[in-house]
Design an enzyme around this catalytic site. Structure first.
Site, PDB file in Angstrom:
ATOM      1  N   LYS A 151      -7.210   7.472  -5.003  1.00 21.29           N
ATOM      2  CA  LYS A 151      -5.502   7.571  -4.053  1.00 21.29           C
ATOM      3  C   LYS A 151      -3.929   7.249  -4.704  1.00 21.29           C
ATOM      4  CE  LYS A 151      -5.047   5.174   0.350  1.00 21.29           C
ATOM      5  NZ  LYS A 151      -4.758   6.287   0.996  1.00 21.29           N
TER       6      LYS A 151
HETATM    7  N1  PMP Z   1      -7.641  11.592   2.829  1.00 22.71           N
HETATM    8  C1  PMP Z   1      -6.668  10.888   2.503  1.00 22.71           C
HETATM    9  C2  PMP Z   1      -5.941  12.489   1.702  1.00 22.71           C
HETATM   10  C3  PMP Z   1      -6.202   9.804   2.812  1.00 22.71           C
HETATM   11  O1  PMP Z   1      -4.904   9.657   2.287  1.00 22.71           O
HETATM   12  C4  PMP Z   1      -6.469   9.172   3.400  1.00 22.71           C
HETATM   13  C5  PMP Z   1      -5.181   7.252   3.675  1.00 22.71           C
HETATM   14  N2  PMP Z   1      -4.573   7.216   4.807  1.00 22.71           N
HETATM   15  C6  PMP Z   1      -7.811   8.793   3.853  1.00 22.71           C
HETATM   16  C7  PMP Z   1      -8.271   9.928   4.097  1.00 22.71           C
HETATM   17  C8  PMP Z   1      -8.343   7.727   4.489  1.00 22.71           C
HETATM   18  O2  PMP Z   1      -8.637   7.217   4.161  1.00 22.71           O
HETATM   19  P1  PMP Z   1      -9.029   5.644   4.363  1.00 22.71           P
HETATM   20  O3  PMP Z   1      -9.623   5.045   5.977  1.00 22.71           O
HETATM   21  O4  PMP Z   1      -9.527   4.604   3.228  1.00 22.71           O
HETATM   22  O5  PMP Z   1      -7.542   4.435   5.009  1.00 22.71           O
END
Ligand code: PMP
Length: 293
Positions: A151
């Protein structure tokens, strides 16, 4: 009202929460972050978010100077200082202050900050009626470049896709990987339901291992759905019975049209609605309490 922000060991007012123009998070997107939610006085899936942050830090060789427990306390205390029981939390770690060169060794200490505020990503109307999305030409980063499992603070890949999707008249995009398989949306994971199976791309397809994704997969398994992580193409979305996106900010949101093709009945599907309800229930009980009273 001005927010109280955690910044490098101190709680400061929003107006004083400033970092250097020499911070490599800003100069190079060199850093990682987490988006976390608090619901009903609890921090949802806190351990999962903290584990992902530390795994990513280890992978990019960024030294976090707080233990996991201290980092969790930073989040809880930021919420308490802002008197928030329901919130969106943004925890950011950058390589820190350095010089104008790329070399991370020139950055002696990581910058850590935490913001807790309110968020409403999509209007209620879109949760009730579903999203219309398009696939875009910009491909998701490959695992060997900026691995989508990080991330990372560099979201230009996703932002390019977002711009393209807006140019085509939709507010969210579905990104494919370099092989043409479906990867994810710009800030959310994607699921389809077909013949009683819940299907999402495996992480090696080039997707973030979303905390919401994993939670929804567990909820679906509890409902007796067969859950599969399998590569699929656009064609599989077009012929799916249901489609939805998951993410910390978006939660679970139905997709009713992709590239002009109507998905299922063209309305949020029954299983999507059931999983949304299960997810809402889970947010009431999961995670540590913020205020003990
Ligand atoms: N894919 C991307 C590219 C993201 O930035 C995110 C988070 N916003 C997600 C998937 C979803 O991840 P999470 O459920 O951990 O928020």
């Amino acid at each position: 009202m001005s927010l109280t922000i955690y910044l490098n060991g101190q709680f400061v007012k929003e107006e004083e929460a400033k970092i250097s123009v020499f911070d490599h998070g800003l100069l190079y997107g060199d850093g990682i972050f987490e988006g976390i939610r608090a619901y009903h006085n609890r921090v949802f899936k806190l351990d999962e978010h903290i584990d992902r942050l530390y795994e990513n830090a280890n992978s990019i060789m960024l030294d976090l100077w707080l233990s996991k427990d201290e980092m969790k306390e930073v989040i809880l205390e930021t919420l308490r200082k802002n008197n928030l029981r329901d919130a969106y939390i943004r925890l950011v770690v950058t390589r820190g202050y350095g010089d104008l060169g790329l070399d991370p060794a020139k950055c002696p200490k990581a910058t850590i900050f935490c913001i807790a505020a309110k968020i409403q990503l999509y209007p209620q109307e879109l949760y009730d009626n579903g999203l219309v999305v398009n696939t875009v030409a910009t491909r998701r980063n490959t695992n060997e470049s900026t691995n989508p499992r990080f991330k990372s603070l560099n979201y230009l890949n996703n932002i390019m896709a977002k711009i393209e999707s807006k140019l085509t008249g939709t507010i969210e995009a579905i990104m494919l990987n370099n092989e043409g398989y479906v990867a994810e949306a710009t800030g959310d994971n994607i699921f389809i339901i077909k013949k009683g199976q819940l299907i999402t791309p495996p992480t090696y397809a080039g997707v973030l291992e979303g905390v919401t994704r994993n939670a929804v997969m567990e909820l679906a398994a509890k409902r007796g759905l067969e859950v599969k992580e399998t590569l699929f193409s656009r064609h599989d979305i077009y012929s799916a019975e249901e489609c939805f996106l998951t993410g910390t900010a978006a939660e679970v949101i139905s997709v009713i049209k992709v590239d002009g093709r109507v998905i299922g009945s063209g309305k949020p599907g029954e299983m999507t609605k059931s999983l949304t309800a299960d997810f809402r229930e889970l947010t009431k009980v999961d995670g540590p309490l913020i205020f003990k009273d």
